[in-house]
Scaffold this motif. Structure first.
Motif, PDB file in Angstrom:
ATOM      1  N   ASP A 130       8.342   4.345  12.658  1.00 38.93           N
ATOM      2  CA  ASP A 130       7.120   4.905  12.084  1.00 38.93           C
ATOM      3  C   ASP A 130       7.182   5.151  10.574  1.00 38.93           C
ATOM      4  N   ASP A 131       8.364   4.947   9.981  1.00 44.46           N
ATOM      5  CA  ASP A 131       8.503   5.260   8.556  1.00 44.46           C
ATOM      6  C   ASP A 131       7.506   4.488   7.698  1.00 44.46           C
ATOM      7  N   VAL A 132       6.861   5.175   6.795  1.00 49.45           N
ATOM      8  CA  VAL A 132       6.013   4.518   5.797  1.00 49.45           C
ATOM      9  C   VAL A 132       6.296   5.167   4.458  1.00 49.45           C
ATOM     10  N   ARG A 133       6.739   4.349   3.499  1.00 55.37           N
ATOM     11  CA  ARG A 133       6.910   4.837   2.129  1.00 55.37           C
ATOM     12  C   ARG A 133       6.227   3.834   1.242  1.00 55.37           C
ATOM     13  N   THR A 134       5.059   4.184   0.784  1.00 56.83           N
ATOM     14  CA  THR A 134       4.286   3.182   0.062  1.00 56.83           C
ATOM     15  C   THR A 134       3.806   3.727  -1.265  1.00 56.83           C
ATOM     16  N   ALA A 270      -8.117   3.057   7.988  1.00 56.60           N
ATOM     17  CA  ALA A 270      -7.261   4.241   7.881  1.00 56.60           C
ATOM     18  C   ALA A 270      -6.478   4.240   6.565  1.00 56.60           C
ATOM     19  N   ASP A 271      -6.903   3.409   5.621  1.00 53.70           N
ATOM     20  CA  ASP A 271      -6.241   3.305   4.312  1.00 53.70           C
ATOM     21  C   ASP A 271      -4.789   2.874   4.408  1.00 53.70           C
ATOM     22  N   ARG A 272      -4.527   1.983   5.341  1.00 54.06           N
ATOM     23  CA  ARG A 272      -3.184   1.452   5.463  1.00 54.06           C
ATOM     24  C   ARG A 272      -3.177  -0.018   5.030  1.00 54.06           C
ATOM     25  N   LEU A 273      -2.156  -0.363   4.261  1.00 51.97           N
ATOM     26  CA  LEU A 273      -1.983  -1.755   3.843  1.00 51.97           C
ATOM     27  C   LEU A 273      -1.452  -2.540   5.040  1.00 51.97           C
TER      28      LEU A 273
ATOM     29  N   ASP B 221      16.802   1.024  -5.497  1.00 47.86           N
ATOM     30  CA  ASP B 221      16.015   1.858  -6.425  1.00 47.86           C
ATOM     31  C   ASP B 221      15.117   2.842  -5.671  1.00 47.86           C
ATOM     32  N   LEU B 222      14.957   2.586  -4.367  1.00 44.74           N
ATOM     33  CA  LEU B 222      14.244   3.553  -3.514  1.00 44.74           C
ATOM     34  C   LEU B 222      15.199   4.614  -2.963  1.00 44.74           C
ATOM     35  N   SER B 251       9.577  -5.960  -7.256  1.00 48.39           N
ATOM     36  CA  SER B 251       9.017  -4.653  -6.905  1.00 48.39           C
ATOM     37  C   SER B 251       8.699  -4.599  -5.425  1.00 48.39           C
ATOM     38  N   THR B 252       8.865  -3.407  -4.874  1.00 49.33           N
ATOM     39  CA  THR B 252       8.506  -3.136  -3.488  1.00 49.33           C
ATOM     40  C   THR B 252       7.475  -2.028  -3.500  1.00 49.33           C
ATOM     41  N   ARG B 253       6.327  -2.285  -2.893  1.00 51.31           N
ATOM     42  CA  ARG B 253       5.313  -1.241  -2.831  1.00 51.31           C
ATOM     43  C   ARG B 253       5.191  -0.648  -1.449  1.00 51.31           C
ATOM     44  N   ASN B 254       5.568  -1.421  -0.451  1.00 52.40           N
ATOM     45  CA  ASN B 254       5.261  -0.996   0.907  1.00 52.40           C
ATOM     46  C   ASN B 254       6.476  -1.128   1.823  1.00 52.40           C
TER      47      ASN B 254
END
Lengths: 286, 286
Positions: A130-134, A270-273, B221-222, B251-254
């Motif tokens: 479930d991890d999301v770091r965006t 849901a504003d998710r990429l 870098d994260l 770069s990583t955004r998601n």
């Protein structure tokens, strides 16, 4: 498209019927399909529809359900009518499998001609952690209500000429990227729109493949006119989309050597990429 | 790496020797190669090196010279030693051809195991039209002189443990994206560096494939530690690079569902965006 009709369900919709390939008895991994003219743009079938057809056949062939990364190379223009999908299971892992598929149609001489070839990694979106770091943020764009529907505004057609696919989509362009339709392209190489399916079916992982190639070409916003044939398209599906229309944002930064990239982001309600895409295409001459 | 030694030439360098596959007599499209341990990171061969090996074999097999778009799916970890490349010409057009290639190594039981599979579109970069319309700008980064060489600073190693590949590269990280090496990652998910080859060979279209997967992982870098295995990597080569070190910006955004994308831009010394890349990788657990 406000309509009193019932909304189509995932699994029972135009998109589902038109991407359903039938396993050929006695030939594992081979499927027959009648490609629908409903997904035509001018003189060829839409590349996103074709990607979804192969993506669905691979779902049948592979042990995992969802395309996580899929790349298509478009070889020759596909036409409505009978076609054969041949799949190959390249590798089966515990959490991911890799497959390849090709679409063939018969030419006038009765020879099989390969239309496109895909290679893809499949997994199970629901089984991912479930991890999301965006740090990605949704594209700045006009609301659904304030966007320009291709149904209400005859001038806003992705290409001059007929485009049957528009009857299958609920496509509303952000006015900021729709100026090209009235002769005033922004020059920025952007295209943004809300994308639903006309029969009200919500999106799933497979229809994200369609969505990745359903907007007008960014080249139009650069002031170019004409056909922008896709050479290669890669889509990463990052999450199962929530119900409701998607926001699709495309941008081209580099037109060089007669080629251009189209970078895509697809965001859900849901504003998710939920998907990222990139294609390499041939720039129109105009 | 200021050195008094002569600079290696394109065609006569470590990279060229280590990517040279020998056509197998009587088996068109099949090549033998001894994969070099010089491109190891910890316990596996670098994915960019492997992409270049297959890219070079496809250059031999196809009528066109330059990879314009190439996608690799990494299936199992490649090891130094003998390997076989099998290529297939999918389509030959006038200005572009499409090919597929797989790398196989023999396992302990004598079975062929597929390491990676690529599909690619080839053309001739020199034959493309001269038009360039770009809104892309070079990444903001420290100068070559002010960047941190992995040779001068033992702490700056892409991964804990040995990484033979660093002896083949002239890699200098932008200090702004090198903090992770001293326990202070920025958290932004960026990695930028200057990239040359240690023996002074200039870059060409094939070494851009190496460059697309040669920097430390953005995951560092994260603030994450550990292996970030590439599942899929796509590179678009947009121009032949000018002499001199490249600037590579990732770069990583998601990061979501245990997966992350790495978006790459590669710029040459003439400030031209010569390649764009994107990979889907498994995020480290750390």
């Amino acid at each position: 498209m406000a309509t009193a009709a019932a909304r189509a369900a995932i699994g029972d919709s135009e998109f589902d019927r038109d991407t359903a390939a039938v396993p050929r008895p006695g030939e594992p991994g081979t499927y027959d399909i009648d490609l629908s003219a409903g997904w035509m743009i001018i003189s060829a079938l839409n590349g996103g529809y074709l990607l979804a057809v192969l993506g669905r056949a691979l779902r049948e062939a592979l042990p995992h359900h969802d395309p996580l990364t899929i790349t298509a190379h478009y070889l020759t223009a596909s036409q409505p009518g009978p076609a054969v999908v041949r799949t190959e299971t390249v590798r089966s892992g515990r959490t991911m499998s890799t497959g390849q598929a090709s679409l063939f149609q018969r030419d006038e001489d009765g020879q099989d001609v390969e239309r496109l070839r895909v290679i893809a990694g499949y997994g199970d979106l629901d089984a991912l952690p479930d991890d999301v770091r965006t740090s990605a943020t949704p594209p700045p764009m006009a609301s659904y209500a304030n966007s320009v529907s291709s149904h209400d505004t005859p001038g806003v057609s992705p290409l001059p000429g007929s485009a049957a696919i528009l009857d299958r989509l609920d496509l509303r362009l952000d006015p900021a990227t729709a100026g090209w339709a009235v002769g005033a392209p922004s020059g920025a190489g952007r295209m943004r729109g809300w994308l639903g399916l006309a029969d009200g079916r919500d999106h799933d992982a497979l229809s994200l493949l369609l969505a990745a190639d359903s907007l007008p070409a960014t080249a139009f916003d650069l002031g170019l006119k004409g056909w922008t044939p896709t050479l290669e398209l890669t889509v990463h599906v990052r999450s199962r989309p929530a119900p409701g229309p998607l926001r699709v944002s495309l941008s081209t930064r580099n037109l060089a050597g007669g080629l251009l990239e189209e970078d895509g982001e697809i965001w859900d309600s849901a504003d998710r990429l939920v998907a990222q895409s990139r294609q390499l295409a041939r720039a129109p001459r105009g």
